[in-house]
Enzyme design. Structure first.
Site, PDB file in Angstrom:
ATOM      1  CD  GLN A 103     -10.253  -3.969   0.491  1.00 28.31           C
ATOM      2  OE1 GLN A 103      -9.259  -3.673   1.138  1.00 28.31           O
ATOM      3  NE2 GLN A 103     -10.482  -3.504  -0.730  1.00 28.31           N
ATOM      4  CE1 TYR A 184      -1.503  -6.761  -2.521  1.00 22.21           C
ATOM      5  CE2 TYR A 184      -3.369  -5.284  -2.785  1.00 22.21           C
ATOM      6  CZ  TYR A 184      -2.057  -5.506  -2.410  1.00 22.21           C
ATOM      7  OH  TYR A 184      -1.292  -4.465  -1.931  1.00 22.21           O
ATOM      8  N   GLY A 321      -9.500   8.203   0.064  1.00 22.39           N
ATOM      9  CA  GLY A 321      -8.512   7.484   0.861  1.00 22.39           C
ATOM     10  C   GLY A 321      -7.623   8.431   1.641  1.00 22.39           C
ATOM     11  NE  ARG A 322      -3.705   9.139  -2.173  1.00 28.47           N
ATOM     12  CZ  ARG A 322      -3.263   9.100  -3.411  1.00 28.47           C
ATOM     13  NH1 ARG A 322      -1.962   9.109  -3.642  1.00 28.47           N
ATOM     14  NH2 ARG A 322      -4.097   9.044  -4.438  1.00 28.47           N
TER      15      ARG A 322
HETATM   16  C1  FNR Z   1      -4.459   2.285   0.093  1.00 27.42           C
HETATM   17  N1  FNR Z   1      -5.374   1.685  -0.778  1.00 27.42           N
HETATM   18  C2  FNR Z   1      -5.926   0.461  -0.455  1.00 27.42           C
HETATM   19  N2  FNR Z   1      -6.850  -0.126  -1.281  1.00 27.42           N
HETATM   20  C3  FNR Z   1      -7.473  -1.268  -0.922  1.00 27.42           C
HETATM   21  O1  FNR Z   1      -8.313  -1.758  -1.674  1.00 27.42           O
HETATM   22  N3  FNR Z   1      -7.209  -1.846   0.287  1.00 27.42           N
HETATM   23  C4  FNR Z   1      -6.301  -1.348   1.161  1.00 27.42           C
HETATM   24  O2  FNR Z   1      -6.107  -1.887   2.247  1.00 27.42           O
HETATM   25  C5  FNR Z   1      -5.607  -0.167   0.770  1.00 27.42           C
HETATM   26  N4  FNR Z   1      -4.643   0.386   1.566  1.00 27.42           N
HETATM   27  C6  FNR Z   1      -4.101   1.615   1.279  1.00 27.42           C
HETATM   28  C7  FNR Z   1      -3.225   2.224   2.194  1.00 27.42           C
HETATM   29  C8  FNR Z   1      -2.721   3.504   1.933  1.00 27.42           C
HETATM   30  C9  FNR Z   1      -1.814   4.131   2.925  1.00 27.42           C
HETATM   31  C10 FNR Z   1      -3.101   4.184   0.744  1.00 27.42           C
HETATM   32  C11 FNR Z   1      -2.601   5.571   0.466  1.00 27.42           C
HETATM   33  C12 FNR Z   1      -3.941   3.569  -0.148  1.00 27.42           C
HETATM   34  C13 FNR Z   1      -5.888   2.433  -1.943  1.00 27.42           C
HETATM   35  C14 FNR Z   1      -7.004   3.379  -1.505  1.00 27.42           C
HETATM   36  O3  FNR Z   1      -8.151   2.653  -1.097  1.00 27.42           O
HETATM   37  C15 FNR Z   1      -7.439   4.340  -2.634  1.00 27.42           C
HETATM   38  O4  FNR Z   1      -7.816   3.576  -3.754  1.00 27.42           O
HETATM   39  C16 FNR Z   1      -6.318   5.300  -3.055  1.00 27.42           C
HETATM   40  O5  FNR Z   1      -5.712   5.874  -1.907  1.00 27.42           O
HETATM   41  C17 FNR Z   1      -6.837   6.397  -3.992  1.00 27.42           C
HETATM   42  O6  FNR Z   1      -7.779   7.213  -3.333  1.00 27.42           O
HETATM   43  P1  FNR Z   1      -7.367   8.701  -2.791  1.00 27.42           P
HETATM   44  O7  FNR Z   1      -6.390   8.483  -1.702  1.00 27.42           O
HETATM   45  O8  FNR Z   1      -6.753   9.436  -3.947  1.00 27.42           O
HETATM   46  O9  FNR Z   1      -8.663   9.299  -2.338  1.00 27.42           O
END
Ligand code: FNR
Length: 352
Positions: A103, A184, A321-322
């Site tokens: 990314q 961003y 993600g999480r």
């Molecule tokens: C993120 N998210 C995120 N998104 C992104 O585009 N680049 C990144 O580097 C990050 N970093 C990041 C770190 C942490 C600790 C979290 C919790 C989230 C957002 C992530 O990709 C995702 O969109 C969200 O977490 C929602 O998905 P889940 O977690 O509900 O499955």
């Protein structure tokens, strides 16, 4: 395998040369574990390799040049050492049969002089970000006023994204995801709140979309459209505020992306059940309605709900993600019908 999840385990042809083994994508997840030179470590290689059963891994956001940083120890892709560090990771993932995209990231105004050698963050316009930057458990700093980019500086940032893409392929990645989401730099150009320019990079639908399209075109020129996806937040949810005037910009941008044949668009959001009044829908519904190619849904989906959405053709792939932070063996657990461990913020302290 529970029948309710079978759809998640069907293969997906992402491009003419890349078929994903399943519909499960590991979302990009910043972990702040790179060295002080922003080089990812062997520990990160193990972390990603443990998750290689995902149909596709998208790396944590990775900065394309030094002034793109806004958080501690986030990796880069602009020095030879960083490229070498990432190569260890792509090798580790590939040796487990996985696929991985990098990314590409620039935070724009979501930064602070503390990361920029004392300089001001850069942005489309001098619009301050309110809020505080959490540096550690004990230290947080107020975000401040960014500096509006001069028009002649912008092509250099476009080139930095293109160089990042070239470097990512050199490091062994299967492709790149342009981070156009989550407030961003690219997203800052797409929204009127943060883009108050009156030159060729702001002030109308086409002009607000111009920077994003220049980045896409420069990256595609370097690595080919079959290795490029993009993440977008048509529903602004963090670091800036969206408005109804932004909707034509996203519709135009999606139309233009359609013509460029990228491999996917990916929703950038934390909770995709949120309906945005100015979109009249959720973020992913908006992407689906305005784009005919592959869509990756994301945002607080359970595996069951994700499978239903894929069956209903609301999106094609699901990024988690999480759940992937909490369960390195998420894919195996789903296949075996095991319960997933719940995510907790304390899990961010360690990179397992
Ligand atoms: C993120 N998210 C995120 N998104 C992104 O585009 N680049 C990144 O580097 C990050 N970093 C990041 C770190 C942490 C600790 C979290 C919790 C989230 C957002 C992530 O990709 C995702 O969109 C969200 O977490 C929602 O998905 P889940 O977690 O509900 O499955």
């Amino acid at each position: 395998m529970p029948t309710s999840l079978e759809t998640l385990f069907t293969p997906y042809p992402l491009s003419s040369s890349l078929t994903l083994a399943n519909r499960i994508v590991m979302a990009p997840l910043t972990r702040c574990m790179a060295t002080d030179d922003l080089v990812p470590t062997a520990k990160s290689a193990d972390y990603y390799a443990r998750r290689a059963e995902a149909g596709l891994i998208i790396s944590e956001a990775t900065i394309v040049r030094a002034d793109g940083q806004g958080y501690p120890n986030t990796p880069g892709i602009f020095t030879p050492a960083q490229i070498d560090g990432w190569r260890e990771i792509t090798n580790a993932v590939h040796s487990q049969g996985g696929k991985i995209f990098l990314q590409l990231w620039h935070v724009g105004r979501v930064s602070h002089p503390v990361y920029l050698g004392g300089k001001q963050p850069i942005a489309p316009s001098a619009v301050p970000l309110s809020g505080r930057l959490r540096r550690s458990a004990t230290e947080n700093l107020e975000y401040g006023m960014p500096r509006a980019l001069e028009a002649e500086e912008i092509p250099l940032i476009v080139q930095a994204f293109a160089n990042g893409a070239t470097n990512a392929i050199e490091a062994g990645f299967d492709g790149v995801e342009i981070h156009g989401a989550n407030g961003y730099l690219i997203d800052q150009f797409l929204h009127y709140q943060t883009n108050q320019r009156t030159d060729e990079y702001g002030g109308s639908t086409e002009k607000n979309a111009r920077f994003a399209l220049e980045v896409i075109d420069a990256v595609v020129t370097r690595v080919g459209h079959e290795r490029v996806g993009i993440r977008l937040s048509p529903g602004a949810h963090v670091h800036l505020e969206g408005q109804v005037a932004d909707v034509p910009t996203f519709k135009y941008l999606l139309q233009q992306i359609q013509q460029r044949n990228l491999v996917y668009i990916h929703t950038g959001i934390f909770d995709d059940s949120v309906v945005f009044d100015y979109l009249g829908s959720t973020a992913t519904e908006f992407l689906r309605q305005n784009y005919a190619g592959t869509v990756i849904g994301c945002g607080t989906y359970s595996p069951e709900k994700a499978a239903q959405h894929i069956e209903a053709k609301q999106f094609d792939l699901i990024a988690f993600g999480r759940p992937f932070i909490a369960n390195h063996d998420m894919v195996a657990k789903l296949r075996q019908g095991e319960t997933l461990k719940a995510y907790a913020e304390s899990m961010l302290e360690d990179l397992y």
